[in-house]
Design a protein around this motif. Sequence first.
Motif, PDB file in Angstrom:
ATOM      1  N   ALA A  80       0.839  -1.192   0.000  1.00 40.05           N
ATOM      2  CA  ALA A  80       0.000   0.000   0.000  1.00 40.05           C
ATOM      3  C   ALA A  80       0.872   1.239   0.000  1.00 40.05           C
ATOM      4  N   ALA A  81       0.575   2.133  -0.913  1.00 37.25           N
ATOM      5  CA  ALA A  81       1.264   3.416  -0.990  1.00 37.25           C
ATOM      6  C   ALA A  81       0.325   4.499  -0.480  1.00 37.25           C
ATOM      7  N   SER A  82       0.822   5.355   0.384  1.00 37.72           N
ATOM      8  CA  SER A  82      -0.015   6.413   0.944  1.00 37.72           C
ATOM      9  C   SER A  82       0.769   7.718   1.009  1.00 37.72           C
ATOM     10  N   GLY A  83       0.032   8.800   1.133  1.00 33.93           N
ATOM     11  CA  GLY A  83       0.670  10.102   1.196  1.00 33.93           C
ATOM     12  C   GLY A  83       0.114  11.017   0.135  1.00 33.93           C
ATOM     13  N   SER A  84       0.955  11.954  -0.291  1.00 33.61           N
ATOM     14  CA  SER A  84       0.527  12.924  -1.304  1.00 33.61           C
ATOM     15  C   SER A  84       0.716  12.309  -2.687  1.00 33.61           C
ATOM     16  N   ILE A  85      -0.233  11.506  -3.078  1.00 35.90           N
ATOM     17  CA  ILE A  85      -0.114  10.733  -4.308  1.00 35.90           C
ATOM     18  C   ILE A  85      -1.174  11.169  -5.303  1.00 35.90           C
ATOM     19  N   PHE A  86      -0.771  11.258  -6.548  1.00 40.40           N
ATOM     20  CA  PHE A  86      -1.754  11.506  -7.587  1.00 40.40           C
ATOM     21  C   PHE A  86      -2.403  10.186  -7.985  1.00 40.40           C
ATOM     22  N   ARG A  87      -1.574   9.260  -8.465  1.00 44.70           N
ATOM     23  CA  ARG A  87      -2.076   7.923  -8.693  1.00 44.70           C
ATOM     24  C   ARG A  87      -0.929   6.932  -8.887  1.00 44.70           C
ATOM     25  N   LEU A  88      -1.260   5.671  -8.721  1.00 47.74           N
ATOM     26  CA  LEU A  88      -0.302   4.595  -8.935  1.00 47.74           C
ATOM     27  C   LEU A  88      -0.134   4.373 -10.429  1.00 47.74           C
ATOM     28  N   ASN A  89       1.114   4.444 -10.900  1.00 46.86           N
ATOM     29  CA  ASN A  89       1.352   4.289 -12.332  1.00 46.86           C
ATOM     30  C   ASN A  89       1.749   2.861 -12.686  1.00 46.86           C
ATOM     31  N   ALA A  90       2.739   2.332 -12.006  1.00 44.92           N
ATOM     32  CA  ALA A  90       3.212   0.970 -12.234  1.00 44.92           C
ATOM     33  C   ALA A  90       3.786   0.441 -10.929  1.00 44.92           C
ATOM     34  N   ALA A  91       3.948  -0.878 -10.848  1.00 40.99           N
ATOM     35  CA  ALA A  91       4.466  -1.454  -9.612  1.00 40.99           C
ATOM     36  C   ALA A  91       5.085  -2.808  -9.871  1.00 40.99           C
ATOM     37  N   GLY A  92       5.955  -3.203  -8.974  1.00 39.16           N
ATOM     38  CA  GLY A  92       6.585  -4.505  -9.109  1.00 39.16           C
ATOM     39  C   GLY A  92       6.928  -5.088  -7.760  1.00 39.16           C
ATOM     40  N   TRP A  93       7.028  -6.402  -7.753  1.00 38.82           N
ATOM     41  CA  TRP A  93       7.531  -7.120  -6.589  1.00 38.82           C
ATOM     42  C   TRP A  93       8.884  -7.721  -6.946  1.00 38.82           C
ATOM     43  N   TYR A  94       9.820  -7.567  -6.032  1.00 43.02           N
ATOM     44  CA  TYR A  94      11.157  -8.103  -6.198  1.00 43.02           C
ATOM     45  C   TYR A  94      11.495  -8.909  -4.947  1.00 43.02           C
ATOM     46  N   ARG A  95      12.489  -9.762  -5.041  1.00 53.80           N
ATOM     47  CA  ARG A  95      12.898 -10.505  -3.862  1.00 53.80           C
ATOM     48  C   ARG A  95      14.414 -10.656  -3.848  1.00 53.80           C
ATOM     49  N   GLN A  96      14.928 -10.807  -2.655  1.00 50.40           N
ATOM     50  CA  GLN A  96      16.361 -10.995  -2.492  1.00 50.40           C
ATOM     51  C   GLN A  96      16.594 -12.051  -1.428  1.00 50.40           C
ATOM     52  N   ALA A  97      17.227 -13.129  -1.840  1.00 49.77           N
ATOM     53  CA  ALA A  97      17.592 -14.206  -0.929  1.00 49.77           C
ATOM     54  C   ALA A  97      19.007 -13.958  -0.423  1.00 49.77           C
ATOM     55  N   PRO A  98      19.355 -14.522   0.717  1.00 48.82           N
ATOM     56  CA  PRO A  98      20.709 -14.327   1.251  1.00 48.82           C
ATOM     57  C   PRO A  98      21.782 -14.737   0.252  1.00 48.82           C
ATOM     58  N   GLY A  99      22.737 -13.834   0.046  1.00 50.07           N
ATOM     59  CA  GLY A  99      23.838 -14.114  -0.856  1.00 50.07           C
ATOM     60  C   GLY A  99      23.514 -14.002  -2.327  1.00 50.07           C
ATOM     61  N   LYS A 100      22.304 -13.570  -2.644  1.00 47.18           N
ATOM     62  CA  LYS A 100      21.898 -13.459  -4.052  1.00 47.18           C
ATOM     63  C   LYS A 100      21.492 -12.031  -4.373  1.00 47.18           C
ATOM     64  N   GLU A 101      21.458 -11.741  -5.666  1.00 49.35           N
ATOM     65  CA  GLU A 101      21.033 -10.427  -6.110  1.00 49.35           C
ATOM     66  C   GLU A 101      19.511 -10.319  -6.077  1.00 49.35           C
ATOM     67  N   ARG A 102      19.040  -9.085  -5.977  1.00 45.05           N
ATOM     68  CA  ARG A 102      17.600  -8.853  -6.018  1.00 45.05           C
ATOM     69  C   ARG A 102      17.081  -9.213  -7.408  1.00 45.05           C
ATOM     70  N   GLU A 103      15.971  -9.928  -7.457  1.00 44.55           N
ATOM     71  CA  GLU A 103      15.424 -10.341  -8.747  1.00 44.55           C
ATOM     72  C   GLU A 103      13.947  -9.967  -8.849  1.00 44.55           C
ATOM     73  N   LEU A 104      13.518  -9.815 -10.082  1.00 48.59           N
ATOM     74  CA  LEU A 104      12.111  -9.498 -10.345  1.00 48.59           C
ATOM     75  C   LEU A 104      11.247 -10.721 -10.081  1.00 48.59           C
ATOM     76  N   VAL A 105      10.146 -10.492  -9.388  1.00 51.31           N
ATOM     77  CA  VAL A 105       9.131 -11.521  -9.215  1.00 51.31           C
ATOM     78  C   VAL A 105       7.958 -11.250 -10.158  1.00 51.31           C
TER      79      VAL A 105
END
Length: 121
Positions: A23-48
Amino acid sequence: QVHVVESGGGLMHPGGSLGLSCAASGSIFRLNAAGWYRQAPGKERELVAFIGSNSITSYGDSVKGRVSISRDSARNTVSLVMNSLKPEDTAIYYCNVELRFTTKPFLRDFWGQGTQVTVSS
């Protein structure tokens, strides 16, 4: 000021399902795009998963077929559902949102603090 907060992580069982919300809150006009990413120990962050301004989605190869991303632009929320969980899905999951404002810069990028997901029997 904008706040981006993830929820729904925790301990999951192999073969189970996961539901995450951002959830995004605050002084927002609107949500344009979004993504989920994950990072496991010892690994680079990757797109989910990613959902664009036109609601077209894309998914990471390691989760394709098991995951779905959706958005509620009116509420500025993004959700992720992942099925058939595996121990290798264990990671910190981060939400990234691109928000459209009425002042420059019109598009701004924000990250949540992350939520831990552990898949273990």
